[in-house]
Design a protein around this motif. Sequence first.
Motif, PDB file in Angstrom:
ATOM      1  N   THR A   1      41.178  39.972 102.267  1.00 32.73           N
ATOM      2  CA  THR A   1      40.621  41.087 102.802  1.00 32.73           C
ATOM      3  C   THR A   1      40.451  42.509 101.122  1.00 32.73           C
ATOM      4  OG1 THR A   1      41.772  41.652 104.056  1.00 32.73           O
ATOM      5  CG2 THR A   1      40.801  43.792 103.361  1.00 32.73           C
ATOM      6  N   ASN A   2      38.847  41.741 100.778  1.00 34.20           N
ATOM      7  CA  ASN A   2      38.281  43.013  99.682  1.00 34.20           C
ATOM      8  C   ASN A   2      38.484  44.040  99.345  1.00 34.20           C
ATOM      9  OD1 ASN A   2      37.016  42.770  96.914  1.00 34.20           O
ATOM     10  ND2 ASN A   2      35.165  43.302  98.617  1.00 34.20           N
ATOM     11  N   TYR A   3      39.843  44.538  98.376  1.00 33.99           N
ATOM     12  CA  TYR A   3      39.902  45.727  98.297  1.00 33.99           C
ATOM     13  C   TYR A   3      39.175  45.942  96.544  1.00 33.99           C
ATOM     14  CZ  TYR A   3      43.560  44.982 101.538  1.00 33.99           C
ATOM     15  OH  TYR A   3      44.284  45.335 102.516  1.00 33.99           O
ATOM     16  N   ASP A   4      38.755  47.699  96.424  1.00 37.23           N
ATOM     17  CA  ASP A   4      37.954  47.321  95.659  1.00 37.23           C
ATOM     18  C   ASP A   4      39.748  48.629  94.230  1.00 37.23           C
ATOM     19  OD1 ASP A   4      37.637  49.732  96.522  1.00 37.23           O
ATOM     20  OD2 ASP A   4      36.066  49.333  97.663  1.00 37.23           O
ATOM     21  N   LYS A   5      40.191  48.785  95.165  1.00 36.71           N
ATOM     22  CA  LYS A   5      41.374  49.610  94.321  1.00 36.71           C
ATOM     23  C   LYS A   5      42.704  49.681  94.810  1.00 36.71           C
ATOM     24  CE  LYS A   5      42.199  52.741  90.628  1.00 36.71           C
ATOM     25  NZ  LYS A   5      41.724  52.833  89.400  1.00 36.71           N
ATOM     26  N   HIS A   6      43.563  48.923  94.208  1.00 36.77           N
ATOM     27  CA  HIS A   6      45.666  49.260  94.586  1.00 36.77           C
ATOM     28  C   HIS A   6      46.395  50.078  93.853  1.00 36.77           C
ATOM     29  CE1 HIS A   6      48.533  45.949  95.379  1.00 36.77           C
ATOM     30  NE2 HIS A   6      48.656  47.203  96.095  1.00 36.77           N
ATOM     31  N   TYR A   7      46.566  50.866  95.015  1.00 31.41           N
ATOM     32  CA  TYR A   7      48.081  51.583  94.440  1.00 31.41           C
ATOM     33  C   TYR A   7      48.995  50.661  94.959  1.00 31.41           C
ATOM     34  CZ  TYR A   7      43.736  54.944  93.220  1.00 31.41           C
ATOM     35  OH  TYR A   7      42.986  55.603  93.027  1.00 31.41           O
ATOM     36  N   ALA A   8      50.366  51.275  94.047  1.00 32.90           N
ATOM     37  CA  ALA A   8      51.785  50.686  94.460  1.00 32.90           C
ATOM     38  C   ALA A   8      52.907  51.510  94.255  1.00 32.90           C
ATOM     39  CB  ALA A   8      51.518  49.582  94.478  1.00 32.90           C
ATOM     40  N   ALA A   9      53.791  51.216  94.982  1.00 31.03           N
ATOM     41  CA  ALA A   9      54.927  52.897  93.885  1.00 31.03           C
ATOM     42  C   ALA A   9      56.232  51.744  94.944  1.00 31.03           C
ATOM     43  CB  ALA A   9      54.962  53.819  95.418  1.00 31.03           C
ATOM     44  N   GLY A  10      57.217  51.962  93.606  1.00 30.68           N
ATOM     45  CA  GLY A  10      58.045  51.827  93.670  1.00 30.68           C
ATOM     46  C   GLY A  10      59.155  51.803  93.259  1.00 30.68           C
TER      47      GLY A  10
END
Length: 262
Positions: free
Chosen positions: A198-207
């Motif tokens: 899938t083409n994502y233009d922005k990726h946020y993550a939390a952990g």
Amino acid sequence: MKLFTADLDRTLIFSNRTIAKDESERICIEMLDDQSISYVTETIKERLTEIHHTLQFVPVTTRSREQFERISLFQQDIIPEVAVVANGGIILRNGQVDERWEQHIQQVMENIQLPIKQIQQHFQHELAAPYFLHHQQVDELFFVYYVNLAQVDLAEIQHLKSKLNACGWSCYLQGRKFYVVPQEITKGAAVAYLKNHTNYDKHYAAGDSLLDVSMMYLADRSFAPLHGEIADYPEKYGDIEIIKKKGAFFAEHCLLEILQNI
């Protein structure tokens, strides 16, 4: 499309001990044996709902599939199209197993140097140490051993980790849990697979834990709380933004930060 991948326990959802909020502010989202065991706040629920409606929210958890499906919030209120469980070993799409990823994981399990069925026997001496209390096998992919922290011998644990590493297994001691996981089964590998399709233009993550780092390094911005392992090593994980808040205060702030930047 924008993506938000997030660990669950101690990142977005919390136990009674870790939530750091009064009972009046909590919403129970998980029951076990007629007992409330996991909570969010109304603010977390509202902000996560808004995120879910605005971008693609993917829970990424070390929980088993059964344990994930026990969380009512993600079965009734915020129903993600995609979820990653078993530390990346299983990808669910609309509640069904992604068969292509499942085939890949089966190949990983078949090719690993020391098969999972031989772990107990091969390391029976080390695992007989009195500080190992009991264990569970998660979705036939990895082990979680519960340890007595008052008795645990860290030098012995480190020696065991070295032996397991040489056999294709990664190990993590987190609180009273000692994880033994195939080196190729990671949250990062599963998220990378999703991003390749899938083409994502922005990726946020939390952990909050070291098990989350592989996923967080794939993101444009990633957030960790003050209460987690990642915050203990700021120089090592400098690309991860440490939010100086604990418990639900972290989750609320993290979600707001994402909403203000999308």
